[in-house]
Each structure stands twice: as C-alpha cells, then as structure tokens.
Design an enzyme around this catalytic site. Structure first.
Site, PDB file in Angstrom:
ATOM      1  N   LYS A 112       0.850  -1.208   0.000  1.00  0.00           N
ATOM      2  CA  LYS A 112       0.000   0.000   0.000  1.00  0.00           C
ATOM      3  C   LYS A 112       0.881   1.253   0.000  1.00  0.00           C
ATOM      4  O   LYS A 112       0.663   2.170  -0.778  1.00  0.00           O
ATOM      5  CB  LYS A 112      -0.878   0.002   1.248  1.00  0.00           C
ATOM      6  CG  LYS A 112      -1.533   1.327   1.571  1.00  0.00           C
ATOM      7  CD  LYS A 112      -2.466   1.260   2.769  1.00  0.00           C
ATOM      8  CE  LYS A 112      -1.788   1.484   4.071  1.00  0.00           C
ATOM      9  NZ  LYS A 112      -1.453   2.862   4.447  1.00  0.00           N
ATOM     10  N   ASN A 113       1.905   1.255   0.869  1.00  0.00           N
ATOM     11  CA  ASN A 113       2.675   2.492   1.064  1.00  0.00           C
ATOM     12  C   ASN A 113       3.732   2.737   0.003  1.00  0.00           C
ATOM     13  O   ASN A 113       4.438   3.737   0.058  1.00  0.00           O
ATOM     14  CB  ASN A 113       3.285   2.513   2.476  1.00  0.00           C
ATOM     15  CG  ASN A 113       2.203   2.711   3.530  1.00  0.00           C
ATOM     16  OD1 ASN A 113       1.055   3.013   3.209  1.00  0.00           O
ATOM     17  ND2 ASN A 113       2.546   2.485   4.780  1.00  0.00           N
ATOM     18  N   CYS A 155      -4.924  12.101  12.863  1.00  0.00           N
ATOM     19  CA  CYS A 155      -5.734  10.879  12.771  1.00  0.00           C
ATOM     20  C   CYS A 155      -5.647  10.211  14.148  1.00  0.00           C
ATOM     21  O   CYS A 155      -5.059  10.743  15.082  1.00  0.00           O
ATOM     22  CB  CYS A 155      -5.215   9.976  11.653  1.00  0.00           C
ATOM     23  SG  CYS A 155      -3.644   9.230  12.045  1.00  0.00           S
ATOM     24  N   ARG A 162       0.181  14.199  13.141  1.00  0.00           N
ATOM     25  CA  ARG A 162       0.625  13.974  11.756  1.00  0.00           C
ATOM     26  C   ARG A 162       0.930  15.282  11.006  1.00  0.00           C
ATOM     27  O   ARG A 162       0.386  15.565   9.965  1.00  0.00           O
ATOM     28  CB  ARG A 162      -0.402  13.157  10.975  1.00  0.00           C
ATOM     29  CG  ARG A 162      -0.920  11.908  11.654  1.00  0.00           C
ATOM     30  CD  ARG A 162       0.088  10.807  11.827  1.00  0.00           C
ATOM     31  NE  ARG A 162       0.583  10.255  10.589  1.00  0.00           N
ATOM     32  CZ  ARG A 162      -0.001   9.297   9.884  1.00  0.00           C
ATOM     33  NH1 ARG A 162      -1.147   8.820  10.257  1.00  0.00           N
ATOM     34  NH2 ARG A 162       0.567   8.825   8.788  1.00  0.00           N
ATOM     35  N   ASP A 205       4.582   0.468  12.140  1.00  0.00           N
ATOM     36  CA  ASP A 205       3.368  -0.155  11.594  1.00  0.00           C
ATOM     37  C   ASP A 205       3.215  -1.611  12.009  1.00  0.00           C
ATOM     38  O   ASP A 205       2.205  -2.233  11.686  1.00  0.00           O
ATOM     39  CB  ASP A 205       3.357  -0.058  10.064  1.00  0.00           C
ATOM     40  CG  ASP A 205       3.184   1.376   9.601  1.00  0.00           C
ATOM     41  OD1 ASP A 205       3.369   1.646   8.399  1.00  0.00           O
ATOM     42  OD2 ASP A 205       2.900   2.228  10.448  1.00  0.00           O
ATOM     43  N   ARG A 209      -8.845  -0.568   4.851  1.00  0.00           N
ATOM     44  CA  ARG A 209      -8.073   0.487   4.185  1.00  0.00           C
ATOM     45  C   ARG A 209      -6.710  -0.033   3.759  1.00  0.00           C
ATOM     46  O   ARG A 209      -6.129   0.448   2.801  1.00  0.00           O
ATOM     47  CB  ARG A 209      -7.848   1.671   5.143  1.00  0.00           C
ATOM     48  CG  ARG A 209      -9.083   2.424   5.505  1.00  0.00           C
ATOM     49  CD  ARG A 209      -8.745   3.669   6.280  1.00  0.00           C
ATOM     50  NE  ARG A 209      -7.631   4.381   5.671  1.00  0.00           N
ATOM     51  CZ  ARG A 209      -7.185   5.545   6.136  1.00  0.00           C
ATOM     52  NH1 ARG A 209      -7.722   6.077   7.207  1.00  0.00           N
ATOM     53  NH2 ARG A 209      -6.189   6.172   5.563  1.00  0.00           N
TER      54      ARG A 209
HETATM   55  C1  EPZ Z   1       4.174   6.995   6.556  1.00  0.00           C
HETATM   56  O1  EPZ Z   1       3.398   7.999   7.147  1.00  0.00           O
HETATM   57  C2  EPZ Z   1       3.281   5.776   6.404  1.00  0.00           C
HETATM   58  N1  EPZ Z   1       2.161   6.092   5.527  1.00  0.00           N
HETATM   59  C3  EPZ Z   1       2.761   5.348   7.775  1.00  0.00           C
HETATM   60  O2  EPZ Z   1       1.990   4.161   7.582  1.00  0.00           O
HETATM   61  C4  EPZ Z   1       3.967   5.016   8.655  1.00  0.00           C
HETATM   62  O3  EPZ Z   1       3.511   4.670   9.948  1.00  0.00           O
HETATM   63  C5  EPZ Z   1       4.883   6.245   8.738  1.00  0.00           C
HETATM   64  O4  EPZ Z   1       5.279   6.650   7.405  1.00  0.00           O
HETATM   65  C6  EPZ Z   1       6.164   5.954   9.531  1.00  0.00           C
HETATM   66  O5  EPZ Z   1       6.843   4.886   8.971  1.00  0.00           O
HETATM   67  C7  EPZ Z   1       2.368   6.089   4.186  1.00  0.00           C
HETATM   68  O6  EPZ Z   1       3.452   5.822   3.705  1.00  0.00           O
HETATM   69  C8  EPZ Z   1       1.177   6.416   3.326  1.00  0.00           C
HETATM   70  P1  EPZ Z   1       6.167  10.314   8.708  1.00  0.00           P
HETATM   71  P2  EPZ Z   1       3.945   9.531   7.193  1.00  0.00           P
HETATM   72  O7  EPZ Z   1       6.019  11.619   8.008  1.00  0.00           O
HETATM   73  O8  EPZ Z   1       4.805   9.786   6.038  1.00  0.00           O
HETATM   74  C9  EPZ Z   1       6.763  13.485  12.196  1.00  0.00           C
HETATM   75  C10 EPZ Z   1       0.122   2.760   7.809  1.00  0.00           C
HETATM   76  O9  EPZ Z   1      -0.329   2.186   8.821  1.00  0.00           O
HETATM   77  N2  EPZ Z   1       6.619  14.501  11.135  1.00  0.00           N
HETATM   78  O10 EPZ Z   1       7.301   9.431   8.340  1.00  0.00           O
HETATM   79  O11 EPZ Z   1       2.765  10.406   7.432  1.00  0.00           O
HETATM   80  C11 EPZ Z   1       5.467  12.725  12.435  1.00  0.00           C
HETATM   81  O12 EPZ Z   1       4.653  13.396  13.368  1.00  0.00           O
HETATM   82  C12 EPZ Z   1       0.590   4.202   7.927  1.00  0.00           C
HETATM   83  O13 EPZ Z   1       0.236   2.230   6.676  1.00  0.00           O
HETATM   84  C13 EPZ Z   1       6.759  15.846  11.464  1.00  0.00           C
HETATM   85  O14 EPZ Z   1       6.961  16.199  12.620  1.00  0.00           O
HETATM   86  O15 EPZ Z   1       4.822   9.490   8.509  1.00  0.00           O
HETATM   87  C14 EPZ Z   1       5.953  11.411  12.967  1.00  0.00           C
HETATM   88  O16 EPZ Z   1       6.228  11.561  14.340  1.00  0.00           O
HETATM   89  C15 EPZ Z   1       0.328   4.781   9.295  1.00  0.00           C
HETATM   90  N3  EPZ Z   1       6.638  16.771  10.471  1.00  0.00           N
HETATM   91  C16 EPZ Z   1       7.287  11.203  12.251  1.00  0.00           C
HETATM   92  O17 EPZ Z   1       7.666  12.476  11.746  1.00  0.00           O
HETATM   93  C17 EPZ Z   1       6.417  16.409   9.167  1.00  0.00           C
HETATM   94  O18 EPZ Z   1       6.345  17.301   8.294  1.00  0.00           O
HETATM   95  C18 EPZ Z   1       7.233  10.216  11.096  1.00  0.00           C
HETATM   96  O19 EPZ Z   1       6.142  10.592  10.287  1.00  0.00           O
HETATM   97  C19 EPZ Z   1       6.286  15.036   8.858  1.00  0.00           C
HETATM   98  C20 EPZ Z   1       6.396  14.105   9.857  1.00  0.00           C
END
Ligand code: EPZ
Length: 419
Positions: A22-23, A116, A121, A304, A396
């Site tokens: 998916k990702n 969420c 996020r 995840d 999802r």
């Molecule tokens: C991706 O989400 C995945 N989703 C998530 O999978 C996964 O849990 C996550 O990466 C971490 O591996 C997809 O790829 C569609 P991040 P993403 O930006 O990109 C902070 C699932 O279950 N952050 O890597 O949204 C954030 O708060 C989903 O399939 C900032 O502070 O996650 C978090 O603490 C859930 N500012 C950390 O970084 C930003 O601008 C990692 O978030 C962006 C992120």
C-alpha cells in the site's frame, strides 16, 4: 458496519501470498501526475486507500483503466490542481499529489491533512522543503495553497526523517531546475521502490534508501511499466500471526531484507524463520519468549508492526516493554486487548506487557488500521469467539484478509453489518 468473527485456537498452516505494498503504491500512483503518456502498473493491491487515491487522480484528470491484474493510468491533461477536503480527510496520504502538482503545473491547492487516531501527523517539513525550492506556500481555510513559476533544486535537511515528506520532495525535485540535495531523508523500502519507478520514467536520482538523496531535475518524464514491491507490513503481520497461533506457514513474496528488525525480534522470541527463494517459512511450535521492542525509522523496528508485536507479547513468557517513538498515540488497541485478558500497562510512550497464559475471545472495536490488525491476531490466539467491529479501518490497508487467513486454516468470517 462489517465485523470479523474469529474462533481462536487454530495453529495456522499452509501458504499465503503477500499483496503489493500500500505504502509504495500510493506514492507511485501519485507520481503519474509527473509523466507524459500511459503507465501500466502490476501488483497494485485492491484496498480502501488505493481506491481513494485513484478517485483523487481521476478528479485531477487521470484516465484509469483496470485490466485483469494491471492498472493503466494516463493524464492526457491535468484538469484540476486541487485535492478537496472530502477526499483528503478520508486519507491523509492524498498529500502525495502536492509535490507532483507543483512540479508539473506550478500550483496546487490541497486540503491540509488533519491528524488521525494515531497522532497529529504534521506536514510542516514538506511545506518548508517546497518553500526552499521556491514555492510560495500559504494555509488558507484549511487548505495548503502553493504556487511557483518553476521549482528550483535546493539543499534540504529534514529535522526528522518523514516518509511521505521524502516522497513528496523527491517527486517535486524530478522536474525542478537544477539539483536537489535531501539530507536526513527517510530510508523506508517504499521510498526506494518509488525512486526505482521514477528512474524508469527518466528521473535522475541517487541515494534512494539512504539518508542522503540527490535528484537532478530533468525536462520531462514518460510513462512506465512497473510492478509494485510486496507489502512488508502485511508480510510482518502474517509472520506474527504464525507466531501467535503456534503455526507453521510459508509467506510467499515475504522478504527478510525489508524486515530485518522484525525477523531479528521474532527469532529472539523463539520463532523459527527461514528465508527461501520465494518467501519466508515461519514456525513457532515451542512457545514465545518476551522481548523488548522499540520502534524507529527504517531499518529499525517499524511502527506499523508495533501493535501486532504487542499482541504477540501478551501471550509470551515474561515481561516485555514496547516503546513507540514515532507517533504519539499508537496504543488505541491496548484497552481492547486488556478486555481479552491481556495484562498491559501504558506508561507514557511505553507499554509494559506481562505475558499471560491465555486470552479469551471478546467483542472488540478497531480504531486504526494497524491496531485492528493487532485485535485480529489476538482473536486468532484467544479461546472462544472474538468479534472485531469497525473493520473499515482494516479494509483500508489489507487486501482480502479474511480469505487469506481462512486459507491458512483460521476460523474467520466477515459478517455484513446493516449500518
Ligand atoms: C508513513 O506515514 C506511512 N504512511 C505510515 O503508515 C507510517 O507509519 C509512517 O510513514 C512511519 O513509517 C504512508 O506511507 C502512506 P512520517 P507519514 O512523516 O509519512 C513526524 C500505515 O499504517 N513529522 O514518516 O505520514 C510525524 O509526526 C501508515 O500504513 C513531522 O513532525 O509518517 C511522525 O512523528 C500509518 N513533520 C514522524 O515524523 C512532518 O512534516 C514520522 O512521520 C512530517 C512528519
């Protein structure tokens, strides 16, 4: 609303084939905004989030043709540059169209993805990176409004590795003027898969899968034929399912190179895992030992799979401490596991889990995608019947879950709810 009804206690056996990731499919489908001509993708999983992004791409002007096991996508024209709130609120990853729209059209209006169930996020790192590349970015009535004559390559250092942030910037940089250097990039395998697809389309990218990426902008990109990588989180979920039921299963297309930390932890817990050419053999006849788990960006233990691993630890011998370092609220499944007899105490970003000898089936409620997977795994091991409600969360991100588990011998069926 649909429910999954599970009668636990059956050791899983047999073979399961993992679907496309998916990702990886989400950013790869979003990247078609960058391409001139038709792209044909295979191994795109059929699940809620994928349907959502396809709807968004069609809204923006894509024609999408579903062939037997392939998906053809073409943007003859990009008719719109906006991703409306109604679409983005159902799936935050819709923000993945932001970088490509800016790169291709010079403007984008994307609803700011809210938080969420698992956390706030924020997307601040993506927005400041696009500003560094010359875009004017404003937040107006809950929408990201961005515009630029032509994106320029820039040096960007992320405060923290962000997966979709890395993907958005990488896609934007492929058509920017000049070279973009991205430091502290996320290294997840899904990023490498996207980079592989973009390179096939004519992009010039070095360092994907490492903390430092360099992207030289090119004039245009063309359509691709591409097969999406297998879903390592689904594979990990089935590895843990084999472990929690004391089963003996073969996970076709499972690759331990994308799940090193998970493989290591499960072996430490006493699970036998053998890598074969076509997949992974998982055996867990001898019971499970408690281990500590701490989530981290790749190649660390994936957040995840944290909830699924916690479910396993509820039946392990001894105490385990599960620490969640990525998201601030990823323990929504704990109260439901406790209702099944688990002994878990939450202490800040840690779960202290004392293994118990048995779980008992119960009516439980899913509240996020991976938390619902954790409840399904607990139901597979619990004595008696478990009913998991609100499984739209599960739908999802998992394709044909009840079919796949039933084929492994699980007593699992979906009841169609009225509402
Ligand atoms: C991706 O989400 C995945 N989703 C998530 O999978 C996964 O849990 C996550 O990466 C971490 O591996 C997809 O790829 C569609 P991040 P993403 O930006 O990109 C902070 C699932 O279950 N952050 O890597 O949204 C954030 O708060 C989903 O399939 C900032 O502070 O996650 C978090 O603490 C859930 N500012 C950390 O970084 C930003 O601008 C990692 O978030 C962006 C992120």
């Amino acid at each position: 609303m649909d429910k999954l009804v599970i009668t636990g206690g059956v050791p899983l056996s047999g073979e399961v084939t993992i679907s496309g990731a998916k990702n990886a499919a989400l950013p790869i489908l979003a990247s078609t905004l960058l391409y001139r001509g038709t792209s044909v993708f295979s191994n795109i999983p059929k699940m809620g989030d994928i349907a959502t992004i396809k709807k968004l791409l069609i809204w923006l002007g894509a024609s999408i043709e579903e062939r037997s096991d392939q998906t053809a996508v073409e943007f003859k024209k990009i008719n719109r540059q906006d991703a409306p709130y109604e679409m983005v609120k159902t799936m935050r990853a819709s923000i993945l169209v932001l970088g490509p729209l800016l790169a291709r059209c010079g403007e984008a209006r994307v609803s700011l993805p809210g938080g969420c169930a698992i956390g706030a996020r924020p997307v601040n790192l993506t927005l400041s990176a696009l500003e560094r590349m010359g875009a004017e970015v404003k937040i107006v009535q809950g929408y990201i409004q961005a515009k630029v004559k032509k994106l320029k390559g820039a040096k960007i250092v992320f405060d923290t590795p962000t997966v979709t942030g890395t993907e958005n910037v990488m896609m934007a940089a492929t058509l920017a003027e000049g070279t973009t250097l991205l430091e502290n990039a996320a290294c997840e395998p899904e990023i490498t898969d996207l980079a592989r697809c973009l390179s096939l389309a004519g992009a010039s990218i070095q360092g994907a899968g490492t903390e430092t990426m360099t992207i030289q902008g090119v004039r245009e990109l063309h359509g691709v034929d591409y097969s999406v990588m297998p879903d390592r989180i689904e594979a990990g979920t089935f590895m843990i399912a084999g472990a929690i039921t004391g089963g003996d299963i073969f996970i076709r297309k499972g690759k331990s190179r994308d799940l090193k930390a998970v493989t290591y932890k499960l072996q430490e817990a006493g699970v036998e895992i053998e890598e074969e050419k076509e997949g992974l053999c998982v055996k867990a006849k001898k019971g499970i030992q408690s281990v500590d788990v701490k989530t981290a960006p790749f190649p660390g233990f994936p957040t995840d799979l944290q909830a699924q691993m916690a479910a396993l630890m509820t039946l392990a011998r001894g105490f385990s401490i599960v620490t969640e370092t990525i998201f601030e609220n990823r323990f929504n499944h704990v109260a439901e596991l406790v209702r099944m007899g688990a002994d878990i105490r939450i202490n800040g970003n840690q779960e202290v889990i004392r293994g118990v000898s048995r779980l008992s089936g119960a009516q439980v409620m899913a509240s996020d995608l991976r938390g619902s997977a954790s409840l399904v795994l607990a139901g597979l091991a619990a004595e008696g019947e478990t009913q998991v409600s609100r499984i739209y969360h599960l739908d999802r991100g998992y394709e044909k879950m009840e079919e796949k588990f039933s084929r492994l011998g699980a007593k699992m069926m979906r009841t169609r709810g009225a509402l």
